[in-house]
Design a protein around this motif. Structure first.
Motif, short mmCIF file in Angstrom:
data_model
loop_
_atom_site.label_atom_id
_atom_site.label_comp_id
_atom_site.label_asym_id
_atom_site.label_seq_id
_atom_site.Cartn_x
_atom_site.Cartn_y
_atom_site.Cartn_z
N GLU A 1 -20.17 59.08 23.68
CA GLU A 1 -19.87 59.50 25.06
C GLU A 1 -20.39 58.45 26.03
O GLU A 1 -21.46 57.89 25.81
N PRO A 2 -19.67 58.19 27.10
CA PRO A 2 -20.16 57.21 28.07
C PRO A 2 -21.46 57.68 28.70
O PRO A 2 -21.70 58.88 28.80
N ILE A 3 -22.28 56.73 29.10
CA ILE A 3 -23.53 57.08 29.78
C ILE A 3 -23.19 57.74 31.11
O ILE A 3 -22.32 57.26 31.83
N GLY A 4 -23.86 58.85 31.38
CA GLY A 4 -23.48 59.61 32.58
C GLY A 4 -24.65 59.82 33.52
O GLY A 4 -25.76 59.32 33.31
N ARG A 5 -24.38 60.60 34.57
CA ARG A 5 -25.41 60.90 35.58
C ARG A 5 -26.64 61.54 34.96
O ARG A 5 -27.76 61.24 35.34
N GLY A 6 -26.40 62.45 34.00
CA GLY A 6 -27.50 63.15 33.35
C GLY A 6 -28.45 62.19 32.66
O GLY A 6 -29.68 62.32 32.75
N ASP A 7 -27.89 61.17 31.97
CA ASP A 7 -28.72 60.18 31.28
C ASP A 7 -29.56 59.38 32.28
O ASP A 7 -30.73 59.10 32.06
N ARG A 8 -28.93 59.02 33.41
CA ARG A 8 -29.64 58.23 34.43
C ARG A 8 -30.76 59.07 35.06
O ARG A 8 -31.86 58.58 35.29
N PHE A 9 -30.46 60.34 35.30
CA PHE A 9 -31.44 61.26 35.90
C PHE A 9 -32.67 61.36 35.00
O PHE A 9 -33.81 61.22 35.45
N ILE A 10 -32.44 61.55 33.70
CA ILE A 10 -33.57 61.72 32.77
C ILE A 10 -34.35 60.40 32.62
O ILE A 10 -35.57 60.39 32.60
N THR A 11 -33.63 59.28 32.55
CA THR A 11 -34.30 57.97 32.46
C THR A 11 -35.24 57.78 33.64
O THR A 11 -36.38 57.32 33.49
N GLY A 12 -34.77 58.17 34.82
CA GLY A 12 -35.60 58.07 36.03
C GLY A 12 -36.84 58.95 35.94
O GLY A 12 -37.95 58.54 36.31
N GLU A 13 -36.66 60.17 35.40
CA GLU A 13 -37.78 61.10 35.26
C GLU A 13 -38.84 60.56 34.29
O GLU A 13 -40.02 60.83 34.42
N LEU A 14 -38.38 59.81 33.28
CA LEU A 14 -39.29 59.31 32.25
C LEU A 14 -40.09 58.09 32.69
O LEU A 14 -41.14 57.78 32.14
N ALA A 15 -39.58 57.40 33.72
CA ALA A 15 -40.14 56.10 34.10
C ALA A 15 -41.62 56.17 34.48
O ALA A 15 -42.37 55.23 34.26
N SER A 16 -42.05 57.30 35.02
CA SER A 16 -43.43 57.39 35.53
C SER A 16 -44.44 57.87 34.48
O SER A 16 -45.62 58.02 34.77
#
Length: 298
Positions: A102-117
């Motif tokens: 599946e193409p990378i979507g908004r949900g993947d970007r949202f979670i990646t952002g949450e994990l960054a900190s």
């Protein structure tokens, strides 16, 4: 010749995250080799944190299973999200699961952002690689590596078992040096009653139309071992009488099927014969009612 230096023993906590249906629970089951986390083709099926313990000669990886992070629409949804964030803050290594097909979507970007900190080491795990060809996989691996700062990107297939061991090697490599955390014979620290309730819930969800997944909760009232049979009394809670009718089915056919399916799974889990007594009850709008949520274990 001198003996090779022994590798230090490592032990710690890991978890898989990702949007619903990214293959987290299936991967946990493939790693541990037994059916511990509930899997279903409906999103939002994992509710309880279930720890699976993987024992190796030089390490111990304790996997924590979390619900998917999603945009909450109910009080239950908000509590699930709080639970996820609380879990993330306590683990050593996190695998962000992104399906290869599946193409990378908004949900993947949202979670990646949450994990960054977070202080945890974050890996990207590209799942379901058995569903794509080499070219598509290469494209996805490139897209994933551009999504964020990951310590590693590991492609796996939980279904075929491809690279599952490699993923465990990578994850345990990021665990702290530590003595063993759990005894050798322990596979999960979850009480059997919770696992039994999850198996009943999984069976009740299969084949039910899309409006039901969040509306089913299961409470095991009693488990009584009698000789070589375990008697289990469980209540399946829904929010409305119309849903009760769906779960019971025409002349009880659906509920009977749920009982048979769940009983087989529970017998496998407990290693005994099982007598399963299921009742469907209506708890009006339980997802929005704090008192009901507590009663149902949330």
């Amino acid at each position: 010749m001198s003996e090779p230096a022994q590798r230090p023993y490592r032990a710690g906590f890991g978890c898989f995250v990702g949007r619903p249906n990214a293959g987290k629970s299936t991967l946990t089951n493939a790693i541990v080799g037994t059916k511990i986390a509930i899997t279903s083709n409906k999103p939002q099926t994992t509710r309880h944190i279930i720890r699976a313990v993987l024992h190796r000669p030089d390490s111990q990886l304790v996997l924590v299973d979390t619900p998917g992070l999603h945009r909450p629409r109910t009080l239950l949804g908000e509590r699930l999200n709080d639970l996820v964030r609380e879990t993330w803050s306590e683990v050593d290594v996190i695998g962000l699961c992104i399906p290869a097909n599946e193409p990378i979507g908004r949900g993947d970007r949202f979670i990646t952002g949450e994990l960054a900190s977070l202080r945890a080491t974050v890996l990207a795990v590209v799942t379901k690689t058995d569903l794509v060809d080499k070219k598509r996989l290469a494209e996805q691996l490139l897209a994933v590596s551009e999504l964020g700062e990951f310590a590693d990107v590991v492609p796996v297939s939980a279904v075929s078992g491809h690279q599952v061991d490699t993923l465990v090697d990578v994850m345990t490599g990021y665990l702290p040096e530590s003595p063993q955390l759990y005894p050798d014979d322990m596979l999960t620290d979850d009480p059997e009653q919770v696992l039994v309730a999850e198996l009943v819930r999984e069976a009740a969800l299969e084949g039910v139309r899309d409006e039901l997944p969040h509306s089913i909760a299961v409470v095991v009232e009693e488990m009584i071992p009698e000789g070589n049979v375990t008697k289990i009394y469980a209540d399946v809670y829904v929010e409305r009488p119309s849903q009760k009718a769906i779960v019971i089915g025409h002349r009880g056919s659906r509920l009977k099927h749920v009982g048979t399916t769940a009983r087989r799974q529970i017998e496998e889990l407990l290693g005994t014969r099982v007598y399963l007594d299921l009742h469907v009850r209506v708890a009006k709008d339980w997802q929005r009612d704090p008192k009901q949520l507590r009663k149902l274990g949330f």
